[in-house]
Scaffold this active site. Structure first.
Site, PDB file in Angstrom:
ATOM      1  N   GLU A 363       0.831  -1.222   0.000  1.00  0.00           N
ATOM      2  CA  GLU A 363       0.000   0.000   0.000  1.00  0.00           C
ATOM      3  C   GLU A 363       0.862   1.267   0.000  1.00  0.00           C
ATOM      4  OE1 GLU A 363      -3.759  -0.107   1.790  1.00  0.00           O
ATOM      5  OE2 GLU A 363      -3.850  -2.291   1.799  1.00  0.00           O
TER       6      GLU A 363
HETATM    7  N1  CAA Z   1      -6.348  11.966  -4.508  1.00  0.00           N
HETATM    8  C1  CAA Z   1      -6.821  12.419  -5.682  1.00  0.00           C
HETATM    9  N2  CAA Z   1      -6.058  12.552  -6.791  1.00  0.00           N
HETATM   10  C2  CAA Z   1      -4.766  12.199  -6.687  1.00  0.00           C
HETATM   11  C3  CAA Z   1      -4.200  11.721  -5.507  1.00  0.00           C
HETATM   12  C4  CAA Z   1      -5.058  11.612  -4.363  1.00  0.00           C
HETATM   13  N3  CAA Z   1      -4.613  11.145  -3.187  1.00  0.00           N
HETATM   14  N4  CAA Z   1      -2.906  11.459  -5.710  1.00  0.00           N
HETATM   15  C5  CAA Z   1      -2.648  11.783  -6.993  1.00  0.00           C
HETATM   16  N5  CAA Z   1      -3.781  12.220  -7.580  1.00  0.00           N
HETATM   17  C6  CAA Z   1      -3.924  12.714  -8.947  1.00  0.00           C
HETATM   18  C7  CAA Z   1      -3.005  13.884  -9.175  1.00  0.00           C
HETATM   19  O1  CAA Z   1      -3.588  15.103  -8.758  1.00  0.00           O
HETATM   20  C8  CAA Z   1      -2.781  13.845 -10.662  1.00  0.00           C
HETATM   21  O2  CAA Z   1      -3.895  14.409 -11.318  1.00  0.00           O
HETATM   22  P1  CAA Z   1      -3.656  15.679 -12.365  1.00  0.00           P
HETATM   23  O3  CAA Z   1      -2.845  15.093 -13.494  1.00  0.00           O
HETATM   24  O4  CAA Z   1      -5.038  16.065 -12.761  1.00  0.00           O
HETATM   25  O5  CAA Z   1      -2.919  16.712 -11.604  1.00  0.00           O
HETATM   26  C9  CAA Z   1      -2.815  12.355 -10.969  1.00  0.00           C
HETATM   27  O6  CAA Z   1      -3.511  11.732  -9.882  1.00  0.00           O
HETATM   28  C10 CAA Z   1      -1.436  11.747 -11.090  1.00  0.00           C
HETATM   29  O7  CAA Z   1      -0.767  12.008  -9.890  1.00  0.00           O
HETATM   30  P2  CAA Z   1       0.790  12.224  -9.785  1.00  0.00           P
HETATM   31  O8  CAA Z   1       1.258  13.121 -10.893  1.00  0.00           O
HETATM   32  O9  CAA Z   1       1.097  12.612  -8.383  1.00  0.00           O
HETATM   33  O10 CAA Z   1       1.326  10.729 -10.123  1.00  0.00           O
HETATM   34  P3  CAA Z   1       2.749  10.098  -9.949  1.00  0.00           P
HETATM   35  O11 CAA Z   1       3.020   9.265 -11.133  1.00  0.00           O
HETATM   36  O12 CAA Z   1       3.761  11.136  -9.563  1.00  0.00           O
HETATM   37  O13 CAA Z   1       2.532   9.085  -8.715  1.00  0.00           O
HETATM   38  C11 CAA Z   1       2.379   8.376  -6.443  1.00  0.00           C
HETATM   39  C12 CAA Z   1       2.072   9.456  -7.468  1.00  0.00           C
HETATM   40  C13 CAA Z   1       1.930   8.954  -5.101  1.00  0.00           C
HETATM   41  C14 CAA Z   1       3.843   8.042  -6.366  1.00  0.00           C
HETATM   42  C15 CAA Z   1       1.547   7.103  -6.790  1.00  0.00           C
HETATM   43  O14 CAA Z   1       1.999   6.498  -7.977  1.00  0.00           O
HETATM   44  C16 CAA Z   1       1.541   6.060  -5.678  1.00  0.00           C
HETATM   45  O15 CAA Z   1       0.840   6.199  -4.669  1.00  0.00           O
HETATM   46  N6  CAA Z   1       2.300   4.976  -5.854  1.00  0.00           N
HETATM   47  C17 CAA Z   1       2.254   3.830  -4.902  1.00  0.00           C
HETATM   48  C18 CAA Z   1       1.190   2.865  -5.310  1.00  0.00           C
HETATM   49  C19 CAA Z   1       0.798   1.987  -4.178  1.00  0.00           C
HETATM   50  O16 CAA Z   1       0.518   2.416  -3.064  1.00  0.00           O
HETATM   51  N7  CAA Z   1       0.701   0.695  -4.460  1.00  0.00           N
HETATM   52  C20 CAA Z   1       0.229  -0.240  -3.503  1.00  0.00           C
HETATM   53  C21 CAA Z   1      -0.441  -1.373  -4.189  1.00  0.00           C
HETATM   54  S1  CAA Z   1      -1.969  -1.833  -3.509  1.00  0.00           S
HETATM   55  C22 CAA Z   1      -1.637  -2.912  -2.251  1.00  0.00           C
HETATM   56  O17 CAA Z   1      -0.537  -3.044  -1.782  1.00  0.00           O
HETATM   57  C23 CAA Z   1      -2.833  -3.613  -1.750  1.00  0.00           C
HETATM   58  C24 CAA Z   1      -2.617  -4.889  -1.087  1.00  0.00           C
HETATM   59  O18 CAA Z   1      -2.892  -5.946  -1.648  1.00  0.00           O
HETATM   60  C25 CAA Z   1      -2.222  -4.936   0.320  1.00  0.00           C
END
Ligand code: CAA
Length: 380
Positions: A363
């Site tokens: 996550e």
């Molecule tokens: N709420 C709403 N919108 C959001 C947001 C949020 N929390 N976070 C990002 N966005 C939006 C941004 O505003 C952006 O929109 P615009 O283009 O309109 O501005 C869009 O989403 C893209 O965002 P970023 O440019 O910030 O994207 P990024 O490529 O830089 O990545 C990141 C951001 C935070 C690194 C994201 O990729 C991330 O969270 N990565 C980790 C993924 C993760 O947690 N994986 C876990 C897998 S699930 C799991 O583990 C479940 C399980 O089985 C236990």
């Protein structure tokens, strides 16, 4: 500011503690050893309302708040982090995702069964080349009119082999980047949906982690969540709540290890006295107590933010980052306090140490939490 729990919270906490001690503890070493998914226990957790803790009672849920969710997660995780991740994914990723962003048909068809534990859910975002870099989705969902054609691979999927309902994130329009991503509800058994091999893991071995394969799976359009292109924001918003669940899992693992170490230190004697009388051990316990208390405050703050309707992106990331660090560091210390016995499975602390590691990875890794936190504080 009021730090006290309500009477209802205390009852919920006691119920979860009794269940963990009486039902989860007896078989936990065997399930870890043999990678046994706790089917019967999941059913019991459904009966206790733990599979749909925050879901509205009109959809079969318990209608409790996020503080209650955290309290339950902590108690379960003190004993069995494999069981608690099943609860966490089902509650804060799958059930919450459908309840907050699904349509009424999706809620009636899926949420009612997820909330009672009749169905188990899985959240499918990670791919071989899109783990932390979640916008780089390779799984494709091509719009074919009244259905989408899904192709691709997901991996490290919690509940992967056991789930009935899968939320699958995939790319519909590559040109649009994160705005071309959609989230779909898939059911086990759909044609072309294959469950791949189970992972043999370091920790949370009683949970069921698989690779999934989609080969020309026809997903009805009505199974898309939200408007076209909402999938990435859906995943991010849902994961913010999921991170409260994993933060509380980490808190529980740390607390469980601390309680075992505290008890052991009052029983084990060296140099003619209980080891708790040696300052080297007493100071370790003091550090554990302090850090775990700080983690609990961060976890509760994130849960409180969610219950208040505040933005909880930063508080959930902060809670997960810190609680998982505390869990990792202090489970290692709990093993150290146990000495040679700490290295033996019967004493439980080695399992808690192995289980702690995943809380810094899934996550969103600790490094991803730092991206979320730093972007937020630099933007404000
Ligand atoms: N709420 C709403 N919108 C959001 C947001 C949020 N929390 N976070 C990002 N966005 C939006 C941004 O505003 C952006 O929109 P615009 O283009 O309109 O501005 C869009 O989403 C893209 O965002 P970023 O440019 O910030 O994207 P990024 O490529 O830089 O990545 C990141 C951001 C935070 C690194 C994201 O990729 C991330 O969270 N990565 C980790 C993924 C993760 O947690 N994986 C876990 C897998 S699930 C799991 O583990 C479940 C399980 O089985 C236990």
């Amino acid at each position: 500011m009021d730090f006290s729990l309500t009477e209802e919270h205390i009852i919920i906490q006691d119920t979860a503690r009794d269940f963990a001690q009486n039902e989860l503890l007896p078989g936990v070493i065997e399930r870890d050893e043999n990678q046994h998914f706790p089917d019967a226990l999941v059913k019991k957790m459904g009966e206790l309302g733990f599979m749909g803790i925050m879901v509205d009672p009109k959809y079969g849920g318990s209608g409790m708040d996020t503080i209650s969710y955290v309290l339950i997660m902590e108690e379960l995780s003190k004993v069995d982090a494999s069981a608690s991740v099943i609860v966490s994914v089902n509650n804060s990723l799958v059930s919450y995702g459908i309840e907050a962003y699904g349509n009424d048909m999706q809620k009636q068809k899926y949420l009612t069964k997820l909330a009672t534990g009749e169905f188990v859910g899985a959240f499918c975002l990670s791919e071989p080349e899109a783990g932390s870099d979640a916008t780089s989705q390779k799984t494709s969902a091509i719009d074919k009119g009244d259905y989408y054609l899904l192709n691709g691979t997901k991996n490290w999927i919690t509940n992967g082999g056991r789930a009935d309902v899968y939320l699958v994130i995939s790319q519909t329009d590559k040109e649009k980047g994160s705005h071309g991503i959609n989230a779909f509800i898939l059911e086990k058994g759909m044609e072309g949906f294959h469950i791949g091999p189970k992972e043999n893991k370091l920790g949370i071995r009683g949970s069921d982690t698989h690779t999934l394969q989609f080969n020309d799976v026809k997903v009805p359009k009505e199974n898309r969540i939200g408007e076209d292109g909402f999938g990435f924001r859906f995943a991010m918003k849902t994961l913010s709540g999921g991170r409260i669940g994993i933060a509380s899992q980490a808190l529980g693992i740390a607390q469980g290890a601390y309680e075992l170490a505290l008890k052991y230190s009052k029983e084990r004697k060296t140099f003619g006295t209980e080891i708790s009388n040696h300052q080297s051990i007493a100071f370790k316990l003091a550090d554990m107590y302090t850090d775990i208390s700080a983690a609990r405050h961060l976890v509760m703050k994130a849960a409180w933010d969610k219950d208040q309707g505040n933005n909880y992106d930063i508080s959930s990331a902060t809670a997960k980052l810190y609680a998982s660090k505390v869990a990792m560091e202090h489970t290692v210390e709990a093993v150290q306090i146990h000495g040679g016995n700490g290295f033996v499975k019967d004493y439980h602390v080695e399992r808690l140490m192995r289980d702690a590691k995943i809380t810094q990875i899934y996550e969103g890794t600790s490094e991803i939490q730092k991206i979320v936190i730093s972007r937020s504080i630099l933007r404000d």
